[in-house]
Scaffold this motif. Structure first.
Motif, PDB file in Angstrom:
ATOM      1  N   MET A 100       0.849  -1.188   0.000  1.00  0.00           N
ATOM      2  CA  MET A 100       0.000   0.000   0.000  1.00  0.00           C
ATOM      3  C   MET A 100       0.887   1.241   0.000  1.00  0.00           C
ATOM      4  N   LYS A 101       1.922   1.213   0.872  1.00  0.00           N
ATOM      5  CA  LYS A 101       2.794   2.384   0.995  1.00  0.00           C
ATOM      6  C   LYS A 101       3.623   2.604  -0.257  1.00  0.00           C
ATOM      7  N   ALA A 102       3.824   1.543  -1.026  1.00  0.00           N
ATOM      8  CA  ALA A 102       4.548   1.712  -2.289  1.00  0.00           C
ATOM      9  C   ALA A 102       3.600   2.119  -3.403  1.00  0.00           C
ATOM     10  N   GLY A 103       2.310   2.168  -3.083  1.00  0.00           N
ATOM     11  CA  GLY A 103       1.327   2.610  -4.071  1.00  0.00           C
ATOM     12  C   GLY A 103       1.023   1.589  -5.153  1.00  0.00           C
TER      13      GLY A 103
ATOM     14  N   LEU B 246      -3.811  -2.816  -5.535  1.00  0.00           N
ATOM     15  CA  LEU B 246      -5.139  -2.404  -5.991  1.00  0.00           C
ATOM     16  C   LEU B 246      -6.227  -3.147  -5.230  1.00  0.00           C
TER      17      LEU B 246
ATOM     18  N   GLN C 112      -0.448  -3.109  -9.240  1.00  0.00           N
ATOM     19  CA  GLN C 112      -0.149  -2.381 -10.475  1.00  0.00           C
ATOM     20  C   GLN C 112       1.323  -2.020 -10.459  1.00  0.00           C
TER      21      GLN C 112
ATOM     22  N   GLU D  45       8.975  -6.657 -11.561  1.00  0.00           N
ATOM     23  CA  GLU D  45       8.569  -5.967 -10.340  1.00  0.00           C
ATOM     24  C   GLU D  45       7.476  -6.765  -9.624  1.00  0.00           C
TER      25      GLU D  45
ATOM     26  N   TRP E  39       7.705  -8.319  -5.784  1.00  0.00           N
ATOM     27  CA  TRP E  39       6.708  -8.179  -4.718  1.00  0.00           C
ATOM     28  C   TRP E  39       6.269  -9.552  -4.224  1.00  0.00           C
TER      29      TRP E  39
ATOM     30  N   ALA F  61      14.043  -4.019 -10.808  1.00  0.00           N
ATOM     31  CA  ALA F  61      12.786  -4.214 -10.065  1.00  0.00           C
ATOM     32  C   ALA F  61      13.007  -4.003  -8.573  1.00  0.00           C
TER      33      ALA F  61
ATOM     34  N   ILE G 260      11.434  -0.996  -5.979  1.00  0.00           N
ATOM     35  CA  ILE G 260      10.739  -1.265  -4.721  1.00  0.00           C
ATOM     36  C   ILE G 260      11.501  -0.695  -3.528  1.00  0.00           C
TER      37      ILE G 260
ATOM     38  N   LEU H 164       0.269   8.198 -10.425  1.00  0.00           N
ATOM     39  CA  LEU H 164      -0.722   7.526  -9.577  1.00  0.00           C
ATOM     40  C   LEU H 164      -0.035   6.766  -8.445  1.00  0.00           C
ATOM     41  N   ARG H 165       1.047   6.080  -8.799  1.00  0.00           N
ATOM     42  CA  ARG H 165       1.773   5.335  -7.778  1.00  0.00           C
ATOM     43  C   ARG H 165       2.331   6.302  -6.722  1.00  0.00           C
TER      44      ARG H 165
ATOM     45  N   ARG I 164      -0.571   7.593  -4.554  1.00  0.00           N
ATOM     46  CA  ARG I 164      -1.011   6.592  -3.561  1.00  0.00           C
ATOM     47  C   ARG I 164       0.015   6.495  -2.453  1.00  0.00           C
ATOM     48  N   MET I 165       1.299   6.635  -2.830  1.00  0.00           N
ATOM     49  CA  MET I 165       2.387   6.550  -1.861  1.00  0.00           C
ATOM     50  C   MET I 165       2.290   7.717  -0.865  1.00  0.00           C
TER      51      MET I 165
ATOM     52  N   ALA J  47      -0.577   7.280   1.440  1.00  0.00           N
ATOM     53  CA  ALA J  47      -0.316   6.250   2.452  1.00  0.00           C
ATOM     54  C   ALA J  47       0.656   6.766   3.508  1.00  0.00           C
ATOM     55  N   LEU J  48       1.585   7.648   3.109  1.00  0.00           N
ATOM     56  CA  LEU J  48       2.567   8.179   4.059  1.00  0.00           C
ATOM     57  C   LEU J  48       1.972   9.312   4.896  1.00  0.00           C
TER      58      LEU J  48
ATOM     59  N   ARG K 175     -12.329   3.012  -7.333  1.00  0.00           N
ATOM     60  CA  ARG K 175     -11.237   3.379  -6.428  1.00  0.00           C
ATOM     61  C   ARG K 175     -11.189   4.889  -6.233  1.00  0.00           C
TER      62      ARG K 175
END
Lengths: 140, 409
Positions: free
Chosen positions: A37-40, A43, A85, A91, A95, B11, B15, B213-214, B217-218, B221-222, B271
């Motif tokens: 979630m924190k990495a966005g 979904l 996503q 990637e 995860w 990757a 992350i 978008l990512r 959302r990040m 969330a933070l 969403r």
């Protein structure tokens, strides 16, 4: 790109899970979900309840046969999923590797198809209808 | 090196990158330096992992290497000023600790990358670089600038942060709101560049929009207690839900009114509406993103143009106008008025309330005036305005649509 991480576990792992400290498992899963979630990237995701509560509809015979669980013939049980996503398959795999699962469990990493996968069939009656259905159902 | 390992390293970096840089920055107190050290560690990984395999805790590995490089660099350095002495002391004592990135660190990183000493351009570049973990090449490609230009922009941004001695910290309470709005602005800027490319030959750049978008959302969330962060996510989700419908088969943009709404991504809308509800639940009033998300939600809920709650949209635009004083908002309100009331009233708003100078050079005003004139049957004037708009449009597809519109009049 959307990927589904599909959780599977063999019978031994499912049995073993029943004896594990449940709160520890909740916390480990929760931390994993939170990190996504924190990495966005997260979904959606759902877990499935015990197989014993389920049913199987078998198409082996002319008429479908409905039986209760447990799933005697199934060696790996589908237990839940995440939809994330991410930029690419690597990637998604990274995860998946971070999921707090043990021996006997597997995560299958599958790309979720989208419209572009069916471009060659644009105009197909049911593909057109599907767009309407998705709208009515409010699903992806 | 096998391609597989390189892709895995990339990757992992996507992350873990932000957390690695943030952890190192906490120790060295300098985001630019931390990013350089982390990049060096990444280069080591690319050299070593094909042989040794990817370590189980790749983030910890990268952080440890970056820290070691920091110590080595200091030991080689002849500069023995106080600052470096303290830093080395801290590193020496903390180097063996477990890798425990604090969530807060990533937030500090976001705030540092969006620090007011940097220009908005530099904020965007640095955010994509250190928070998103994108390569300079990727960022350059996204913004259609040469790689050396982007390289320079990033290097200069890091130097500026260093020179200004920007503390690696979450801003003071009185600064928080202002700084967060800069963060949100950067995220939205990345998104809008993806949503409606200002240059180039493609209308939508999904890679940029997806990254925004990512990031959004990040940030949400933070900083979960910031309604505008959720509102921005809502806005981006709903706007992105229209991507499939926004471009015609030939690549030209399709206007909202003409879009096949069955092609809107309902999951994304769901969403988005949920994120807007989260923002509204704070009941602290809507900010600019909340209002824009609410407008987007009106469109998302409507079955077609006629079914749209235009009155509500006019109200929302009026509130947004008071909040932002942005001429584009006035223009949009006029268009909404043309739907809720009539084109003549809308044209009056454009002519009376809009200072044309503030929109000089943009195709938006003539293109809106042209549409309204066309609807009023003043075809010759409409043509003239639309031609002016076409001359000003920077995006080739956009221009093609305007020329086509003139042809149909």
């Amino acid at each position: 790109m959307k990927y589904m991480l599909i959780m599977r576990a063999n019978a031994a792992a499912v049995e073993a899970a029943k004896n594990m400290p449940i709160e520890e498992m909740i916390n480990a899963m929760g931390a994993y979900n939170e990190s996504m979630m924190k990495a966005g990237v997260l979904l959606s995701g759902e877990g499935l309840s015990d197989a014993e509560e389920g049913a199987v509809v078998d198409f082996a015979a002319e008429e479908p046969i409905v039986t209760d669980g447990p799933y005697g013939e199934i060696h790996e049980l589908f237990n839940g999923f995440w939809i994330i996503q991410v930029a690419n398959k690597e990637e998604a795999v990274e995860w998946a590797k971070r999921a707090p699962l043990g021996a006997g469990s597997k995560l299958e990493v599958r790309r979720v198809t989208d419209e572009s996968d069916f471009e060659d069939f644009s105009g197909n009656e049911y593909l057109e209808k599907e767009k309407g259905w998705r709208k009515d159902l409010g699903t992806e | 090196m096998t391609d597989d390992v390189r892709r895995t390293v990339e990757a992992v970096w996507r992350i873990e990158g932000a957390r690695v840089v943030a952890t190192v920055a906490r120790m060295v107190g300098d985001v630019g330096l931390a990013e350089d050290l982390a990049q060096d560690a990444l280069a080591d990984a690319l050299a070593q992992w094909p042989e040794s395999g990817v370590p189980r805790n790749a983030g910890a590995w990268l952080t440890a290497v970056a820290k070691r490089r920091a110590i080595d660099a200091w030991r080689r350095s002849e500069r023995l000023d106080e600052r470096y002495r303290t830093m080395a002391h801290d590193l020496g004592t903390a180097a063996e600790q477990e890798w425990e990135p604090i969530e807060d660190d990533v937030l500090k990183l976001v705030f540092a990358a969006c620090h007011p000493v940097l220009s908005r351009e530099a904020q965007v570049a640095l955010t994509l670089r250190v928070v998103s973990g994108l390569t300079t090449e990727e960022i350059a490609r996204m913004f259609l600038v040469p790689v050396p230009t982007m390289q320079q922009r990033i290097v200069r941004a890091k130097k500026t942060l260093s020179a200004a001695r920007v503390p690696f910290a979450v801003p003071e309470p009185h600064e928080w709101g202002k700084r967060l709005s800069a963060v949100l602005a950067v995220v939205y800027l990345v998104f809008t560049e993806g949503y409606a490319a200002t240059s180039g030959d493609r209308v939508i750049r999904a890679d940029l929009a997806g990254e925004a978008l990512r990031l959004g959302r990040m940030v949400a969330a933070l900083a979960p207690r910031e309604p505008e962060a959720h509102a921005l996510v809502a806005l981006m989700e709903i706007q992105a839900s229209r991507f499939a419908a926004r471009v015609g088969p030939d690549g030209s943009p399709v206007l909202l009114a003409d879009q096949d709404r069955s092609r809107w991504d309902r999951g994304q809308i769901t969403r988005g509406l949920a994120a807007l509800a989260r923002a509204d639940a704070f009941a602290r009033g809507r900010g600019p993103y909340g209002l824009q998300a609410a407008i987007a939600a009106c469109h998302a809920r409507a079955a077609d143009v006629a079914d749209t709650d235009w009155e509500q949209i006019v109200t929302l635009y009026t509130a947004l106008e008071q909040l932002t004083k942005n001429p584009v908002v006035t223009l949009n309100r006029a268009v909404a008025v043309s739907m809720a009331a009539d084109p003549a009233t809308a044209l009056r708003i454009l002519d009376e309330e809009l200072d044309a100078k503030r929109l000089a050079g943009s195709h938006l005003l003539p293109s809106a005036r042209g549409e309204l004139l066309a609807r009023l049957g003043r075809t010759d004037e409409a043509r003239e305005e639309l031609r002016r708009a076409a001359d000003l449009a920077g995006n080739e597809r956009q221009r093609a649509v305007l020329l086509e519109r003139i042809a149909t009049l």
